[in-house]
Write a protein that holds these residues in place. Structure first.
Motif, PDB file in Angstrom:
ATOM      1  N   CYS A  54      -2.111  12.074   5.508  1.00  0.00           N
ATOM      2  CA  CYS A  54      -3.328  12.205   6.331  1.00  0.00           C
ATOM      3  C   CYS A  54      -4.617  12.010   5.525  1.00  0.00           C
ATOM      4  CB  CYS A  54      -3.358  13.575   7.005  1.00  0.00           C
ATOM      5  SG  CYS A  54      -1.988  13.907   8.118  1.00  0.00           S
ATOM      6  N   VAL A  55      -4.707  12.616   4.369  1.00  0.00           N
ATOM      7  CA  VAL A  55      -5.960  12.589   3.604  1.00  0.00           C
ATOM      8  C   VAL A  55      -5.752  12.090   2.177  1.00  0.00           C
ATOM      9  CG1 VAL A  55      -6.956  14.446   4.995  1.00  0.00           C
ATOM     10  CG2 VAL A  55      -5.730  15.003   2.884  1.00  0.00           C
ATOM     11  N   GLU A  56      -4.635  11.430   1.923  1.00  0.00           N
ATOM     12  CA  GLU A  56      -4.328  11.023   0.548  1.00  0.00           C
ATOM     13  C   GLU A  56      -5.411  10.119  -0.039  1.00  0.00           C
ATOM     14  OE1 GLU A  56      -1.176  12.522  -0.569  1.00  0.00           O
ATOM     15  OE2 GLU A  56      -1.830  13.361   1.324  1.00  0.00           O
ATOM     16  N   GLY A  57      -5.944   9.194   0.773  1.00  0.00           N
ATOM     17  CA  GLY A  57      -6.957   8.267   0.269  1.00  0.00           C
ATOM     18  C   GLY A  57      -8.196   8.989  -0.209  1.00  0.00           C
ATOM     19  N   ALA A  58      -8.660   9.962   0.586  1.00  0.00           N
ATOM     20  CA  ALA A  58      -9.858  10.707   0.200  1.00  0.00           C
ATOM     21  C   ALA A  58      -9.604  11.555  -1.037  1.00  0.00           C
ATOM     22  CB  ALA A  58     -10.316  11.590   1.363  1.00  0.00           C
ATOM     23  N   LYS A  71     -15.611  17.155 -13.827  1.00  0.00           N
ATOM     24  CA  LYS A  71     -15.900  18.385 -13.089  1.00  0.00           C
ATOM     25  C   LYS A  71     -14.837  18.647 -12.019  1.00  0.00           C
ATOM     26  CE  LYS A  71     -20.930  17.988 -13.577  1.00  0.00           C
ATOM     27  NZ  LYS A  71     -22.222  17.884 -12.848  1.00  0.00           N
ATOM     28  N   PRO A  72     -14.336  19.884 -11.956  1.00  0.00           N
ATOM     29  CA  PRO A  72     -13.436  20.246 -10.860  1.00  0.00           C
ATOM     30  C   PRO A  72     -14.194  20.258  -9.532  1.00  0.00           C
ATOM     31  CG  PRO A  72     -13.320  21.846 -12.656  1.00  0.00           C
ATOM     32  CD  PRO A  72     -14.524  20.998 -12.899  1.00  0.00           C
ATOM     33  N   ALA A  73     -13.470  20.179  -8.437  1.00  0.00           N
ATOM     34  CA  ALA A  73     -14.083  20.249  -7.115  1.00  0.00           C
ATOM     35  C   ALA A  73     -13.114  20.915  -6.146  1.00  0.00           C
ATOM     36  CB  ALA A  73     -14.447  18.856  -6.608  1.00  0.00           C
ATOM     37  N   LEU A  74     -13.687  21.576  -5.152  1.00  0.00           N
ATOM     38  CA  LEU A  74     -12.901  22.204  -4.086  1.00  0.00           C
ATOM     39  C   LEU A  74     -13.317  21.568  -2.779  1.00  0.00           C
ATOM     40  CD1 LEU A  74     -10.904  24.471  -3.248  1.00  0.00           C
ATOM     41  CD2 LEU A  74     -12.896  25.972  -2.993  1.00  0.00           C
ATOM     42  N   GLU A  75     -12.363  21.068  -2.024  1.00  0.00           N
ATOM     43  CA  GLU A  75     -12.668  20.336  -0.796  1.00  0.00           C
ATOM     44  C   GLU A  75     -11.802  20.847   0.340  1.00  0.00           C
ATOM     45  OE1 GLU A  75     -14.839  16.939   0.981  1.00  0.00           O
ATOM     46  OE2 GLU A  75     -14.947  17.895  -1.001  1.00  0.00           O
ATOM     47  N   ARG A  76     -12.395  20.920   1.533  1.00  0.00           N
ATOM     48  CA  ARG A  76     -11.624  21.283   2.723  1.00  0.00           C
ATOM     49  C   ARG A  76     -11.493  20.068   3.627  1.00  0.00           C
ATOM     50  NH1 ARG A  76     -12.382  26.721   5.931  1.00  0.00           N
ATOM     51  NH2 ARG A  76     -11.115  27.267   4.111  1.00  0.00           N
ATOM     52  N   PHE A  77     -10.301  19.878   4.159  1.00  0.00           N
ATOM     53  CA  PHE A  77     -10.031  18.801   5.098  1.00  0.00           C
ATOM     54  C   PHE A  77      -9.489  19.406   6.385  1.00  0.00           C
ATOM     55  CE2 PHE A  77      -9.549  16.872   0.913  1.00  0.00           C
ATOM     56  CZ  PHE A  77     -10.349  15.745   1.042  1.00  0.00           C
ATOM     57  N   GLY A  78     -10.039  18.910   7.516  1.00  0.00           N
ATOM     58  CA  GLY A  78      -9.563  19.362   8.814  1.00  0.00           C
ATOM     59  C   GLY A  78      -9.859  18.320   9.865  1.00  0.00           C
ATOM     60  N   TYR A  79      -9.218  18.435  10.997  1.00  0.00           N
ATOM     61  CA  TYR A  79      -9.393  17.468  12.087  1.00  0.00           C
ATOM     62  C   TYR A  79     -10.741  17.691  12.770  1.00  0.00           C
ATOM     63  CZ  TYR A  79      -8.545  14.778  16.299  1.00  0.00           C
ATOM     64  OH  TYR A  79      -8.632  13.867  17.315  1.00  0.00           O
ATOM     65  N   SER A  80     -11.444  16.611  13.057  1.00  0.00           N
ATOM     66  CA  SER A  80     -12.747  16.681  13.717  1.00  0.00           C
ATOM     67  C   SER A  80     -12.654  16.164  15.142  1.00  0.00           C
ATOM     68  CB  SER A  80     -13.777  15.853  12.934  1.00  0.00           C
ATOM     69  OG  SER A  80     -14.969  15.701  13.687  1.00  0.00           O
ATOM     70  N   ASP A  81     -12.906  17.026  16.140  1.00  0.00           N
ATOM     71  CA  ASP A  81     -12.878  16.592  17.534  1.00  0.00           C
ATOM     72  C   ASP A  81     -13.997  15.602  17.835  1.00  0.00           C
ATOM     73  OD1 ASP A  81     -10.677  18.140  18.242  1.00  0.00           O
ATOM     74  OD2 ASP A  81     -11.932  19.909  18.592  1.00  0.00           O
ATOM     75  N   GLU A  82     -15.119  15.728  17.115  1.00  0.00           N
ATOM     76  CA  GLU A  82     -16.245  14.854  17.390  1.00  0.00           C
ATOM     77  C   GLU A  82     -15.978  13.431  16.907  1.00  0.00           C
ATOM     78  OE1 GLU A  82     -16.544  17.850  15.916  1.00  0.00           O
ATOM     79  OE2 GLU A  82     -17.280  18.867  17.700  1.00  0.00           O
ATOM     80  N   ALA A  86     -12.564  10.286  11.589  1.00  0.00           N
ATOM     81  CA  ALA A  86     -13.003  10.833  10.300  1.00  0.00           C
ATOM     82  C   ALA A  86     -11.787  11.247   9.481  1.00  0.00           C
ATOM     83  CB  ALA A  86     -13.921  12.043  10.530  1.00  0.00           C
ATOM     84  N   VAL A  87     -11.985  11.309   8.163  1.00  0.00           N
ATOM     85  CA  VAL A  87     -10.900  11.767   7.307  1.00  0.00           C
ATOM     86  C   VAL A  87     -10.546  13.194   7.696  1.00  0.00           C
ATOM     87  CG1 VAL A  87     -10.282  12.401   4.952  1.00  0.00           C
ATOM     88  CG2 VAL A  87     -11.570  10.296   5.384  1.00  0.00           C
ATOM     89  N   GLY A  88      -9.299  13.440   7.959  1.00  0.00           N
ATOM     90  CA  GLY A  88      -8.885  14.782   8.334  1.00  0.00           C
ATOM     91  C   GLY A  88      -7.424  14.823   8.687  1.00  0.00           C
ATOM     92  N   LEU A  89      -6.997  15.976   9.144  1.00  0.00           N
ATOM     93  CA  LEU A  89      -5.603  16.197   9.490  1.00  0.00           C
ATOM     94  C   LEU A  89      -5.441  16.055  10.995  1.00  0.00           C
ATOM     95  CD1 LEU A  89      -4.961  19.311   7.229  1.00  0.00           C
ATOM     96  CD2 LEU A  89      -4.288  16.960   6.796  1.00  0.00           C
ATOM     97  N   THR A  90      -4.778  15.022  11.425  1.00  0.00           N
ATOM     98  CA  THR A  90      -4.604  14.797  12.858  1.00  0.00           C
ATOM     99  C   THR A  90      -3.674  15.816  13.481  1.00  0.00           C
ATOM    100  OG1 THR A  90      -2.842  13.219  12.357  1.00  0.00           O
ATOM    101  CG2 THR A  90      -5.044  12.329  12.667  1.00  0.00           C
TER     102      THR A  90
END
Length: 394
Positions: A54-58, A71-82, A86-90
Motif C-alpha cells: 500500500c505505501v511501499e513507494g512512499a 536524520k530519522p523520521a516518524l511518519e503516519r500513513f492512513g486512508y484518506s476519504d477526501e 493519496a498515499v495511504g492504506l486502502t
C-alpha cells in the motif's frame, strides 16, 4: 526490523549503508504488525515490507531521504476519504513507521549488528529504540539477549542518558522478550513513569514456537506440513518405531520414538507451545493428557469422535483432573470445516490453533461484524496524532 535479519546481517557484513523503516504501531485493519520492516541501501536495493504494497513507494522515498540527510523520521500513513488516490492504506487502517539511517559511523550500527546476528541465528533477543522524545536520545539502541546470555551483560548499548533509563528499558525489554512481544511503551527520561515521556519501540525476536504432534499417523503427516507452513518447529512423537520414521515425516524438525507422556515430561515447552494428540488410543492419550492439561502451554487438542471424547473425559476425571483443567482440552480437535481427508483435517486443526492464538471466533467473516485482525492493540503513538504526517524525529 528483526523480521529481515538475515538480509540485514549480510548488508552489515558487506559494510553497506542503509535506512530501515519499521512499523511502530498499527490501528484498524492494517496489513502488517509492529516490527515489520523495509530497508533500502545506498544503491537503492530494497528488502522487506511495511504494508504489503500500500505505501511501499512512499516509505522507500523516506528511506532514501534518511540516507541523504542522516536524520530519522516518524511518519503516519492512513486512508484518506477526501482523496482516495493519496498515499495511504486502502484497507482503512493506519500505521506509524519509524525510518532510521544506519551509516558506517552510526552509534546504532554495533548494536544493530548484534541484534540481527542473534535473530538470524535463531537466538532470542529484544531491541529497544527511542521513537519519540528529545533529539539527543535518538539514534541509539539497547539490546537485551536471552536469559542464557553471559553473566554481567544484562544489555548491550544504551541511550546515553540517565543510567536508570537504560536499566528500566532493559527490564521492560526482558518482559517483552519473555512474552515474545513487539510493541511500544511510554516511559520518563529518568526511567520512571513520570517526567518527560519517551516512546520506546521494543522488537522481540524469539525462536519459532513448538508444535508437538503425538501419534505418527497419516493425519500427522499433513499436520506437520501445515505446522511448518505456519513457522512452528515441529516434533513428531510416537512409541512405535515402525511408524515414527524420517521417511514418513521428512518435513518434521524432530522425530522421537518414546512413550508420549514420558517425552512430554522431559522436553521443554512454553506458553507458545501447541500439543496435538492424534494417538487416538486411551493407553497413550490418558497419561499424556493428564500431564499436558496441567502445563502452561498455548493449546492442547485431541483427535477422536464425540463418543471417544466423552469416554476420554471420564478417564481423565478418574485420574484426578478437575473440570477447569478439562475445559482446556480442544476435543474433538479442530474447527468444523466438514473435513474428511488428512489435509483438510490438518487445515481444520491449524485454523483452530490460529483462532486460539489470535482470539478469533472461527465464524465466517462474511456478514460478521467482528474485527478481521484480533491482535492489533492501540498504543499511545496510534492515538496521539491525527492521520497524516507525524513529522521528523530529528
Amino acid at each position: 526490523m528483526l523480521d529481515i535479519a538475515e538480509d540485514l546481517q549480510r548488508w552489515l557484513a558487506e559494510g553497506r549503508d542503509f535506512a530501515v523503516a519499521t512499523v511502530v504501531a498499527v490501528g484498524g485493519s492494517a496489513p502488517r504488525h509492529p516490527g515489520a520492516a523495509l530497508a533500502v541501501d545506498a544503491a537503492g536495493t530494497a528488502i522487506g515490507s511495511v504494508s504489503g504494497g500500500c505505501v511501499e513507494g512512499a516509505v522507500y522515498d523516506l528511506c532514501q531521504q534518511a540516507l541523504q540527510d542522516g536524520k530519522p523520521a516518524l511518519e503516519r500513513f492512513g486512508y484518506s476519504d477526501e482523496d482516495a488516490f493519496a498515499v495511504g492504506l486502502t484497507c482503512g487502517g493506519t500505521i506509524d513507521v519509524l525510518v532510521t539511517p544506519v551509516h558506517a559511523s552510526s552509534p546504532l550500527r554495533e548494536v544493530f549488528t548484534s541484534a540481527v546476528t542473534a535473530a538470524a541465528d535463531g537466538r532470542a533477543a529484544a531491541l529497544a529504540r527511542i521513537v519519540s522524545g528529545p533529539p539527543d536520545l535518538r539514534g541509539r539502541a539497547l539490546l537485551v539477549r536471552a536469559p542464557e546470555a553471559p553473566p554481567g551483560s544484562p544489555y548491550e548499548g544504551g541511550f546515553g542518558a540517565h543510567p536508570a533509563l537504560d536499566r528500566t528499558v532493559a527490564q521492560e525489554a526482558r518482559a517483552f522478550l519473555d512474552a515474545g512481544r513487539t510493541g511500544t511503551l511510554e516511559i520518563g527520561e529518568q526511567g520512571s513513569r513520570c517526567g518527560a515521556p519517551l516512546t520506546v519501540l521494543i522488537e522481540s525476536s524469539v525462536p519459532p514456537p513448538r508444535m508437538i504432534v503425538f501419534g505418527a499417523i497419516d493425519f500427522a503427516s499433513a499436520l506437520v506440513r501445515v505446522g511448518k507452513f505456519l513457522d512452528y518447529r515441529v516434533t513428531v512423537c510416537d512409541a512405535r518405531p515402525v511408524f515414527a520414521t524420517a521417511a514418513r515425516f521428512p518435513e518434521a524438525d524432530e522425530i522421537v520414538v518414546e512413550w508420549p507422556h514420558t517425552y512430554l515430561e522431559r522436553t521443554e515447552v512454553d506458553a507458545r507451545t501447541v500439543l496435538c494428540v492424534l494417538t487416538h488410543d486411551a493407553k497413550f492419550d490418558v497419561p499424556l493428557l493428564a500431564l499436558a492439561l496441567r502445563l502452561p502451554v498455548a493449546y492442547v487438542g485431541a483427535m477422536g469422535s464425540r463418543r471417544t471424547h466423552l469416554d476420554r473425559d471420564e478417564r481423565l476425571r478418574q485420574v484426578g483432573l478437575t473440570e477447569n483443567e478439562l475445559a482446556r482440552l480442544r476435543s474433538p480437535i479442530g474447527l468444523d470445516l466438514g473435513a474428511r481427508t488428512p489435509e483438510e483435517t490438518a487445515l481444520s486443526i491449524a485454523a483452530e490453533i490460529v483462532a486460539n492464538r489470535r482470539g478469533g471466533s472461527g465464524v465466517p467473516l462474511t456478514g460478521a461484524h467482528t474485527p478481521i485482525h484480533h491482535d492489533a492493540r492501540p498504543t499511545p503513538s496510534s492515538t496521539r496524532t491525527p492521520v497524516g504526517r507525524v513529522g521528523a524525529v530529528a
